[in-house]
Scaffold this motif. Sequence first.
Motif: not given
Length: 344
Positions: A79-107
């Motif tokens: 839970g901590a790892g995935l949430a922090v991953t999403g937080c980083v992706l949202q920060g570096i992309s400036r996209n509020a919808l960035a998420d490792p699952g939605i972006l296909g990284i988890n896949a």
Amino acid sequence: MQIVSKPAAERRRRQRGITVMAIVGLLIIVTFVISMNTGFIRLAPSDVIETFFGMGTEKQSLILFEFRLPRIVISILIGAGLAVTGCVLQGISRNALADPGILGINAGAGLMVLLFVSYFPLTAAAPLFLLPVLALTGSGLTAALIYVLTYKRHYGISPTRLLMTGIAIGAGIHAATIVLTLKLNPDKYQFVANWMAGSIWGANWKFVLALLPWIAVLLPYIFFKARILNVLSLGDQLASGLGAAVEKERLKLLASSVGLAGACVAVSGSIGFVGLIGPHLARRLVGPQHQLLLPTAALTGSLLVIAADTIGRSILQPSEIPTGVVVAVIGAPYFLYLLVKSRL
């Protein structure tokens, strides 16, 4: 009209953040205790306390220490790892919808795990410790492909292009995963089906030991980079003007978040939306400053996953609902809400 100085406002913000983190941490402890008492075989609170101090029966010790505690610890870590991953992706992309699952990284990570379990057993200790490495390879290749297709020279990364590219690549990987599952024998097919639904399948201490080093190394590093994330969130031009090595720092943070997501997916299955919901809830609670946002997102993600896992194990006993399904029930409506509010 009262004027509040900047140091005083910063102090208040920090105190509020600490208070929020303490409350979320307390909720995690409460959920932790409830989860230890939840399952097909119930343990009363007194039995749990006695077992903790070595006064329980052999059966109670087996249930608590070999089945429930590893699963609870893994839930907190992923839970901590995935949430922090999403937080980083949202920060570096400036996209509020960035998420490792939605972006296909988890896949991408999941595809490598699927290839591994298709040809090798999961009983030996050595392959278990290889799973995070294999998942990192899959998630890393996927993230690299998304980055290459999204990045445009002189323009950087477009938030909309990033989201669309990630969704397209994720859909392609999911299609390849489904094709591969058709060639599996019934036993492995059942495992893969549960994995794709987000079942926490690595519920023993070996999986905890396989995941823990990645969490212990990458989370502190990302927390250390909180100020850089604050600068990158301002945009490439402004970040460069402030002296940040934008591309270098972005790649470092992207690699760290991909490693974190891959390690979590290797032992948790395909649990989506944690990287989306955790950072958004944390941002509402403590604001956009990553010094407070990152640890709060980690705690929020841990609370979300451990609560979802506890609910999934309790509402349809003796059967279980995969943790990813419970999270999706919460996350899908929230994703649609964010999609409606975002300016795409």
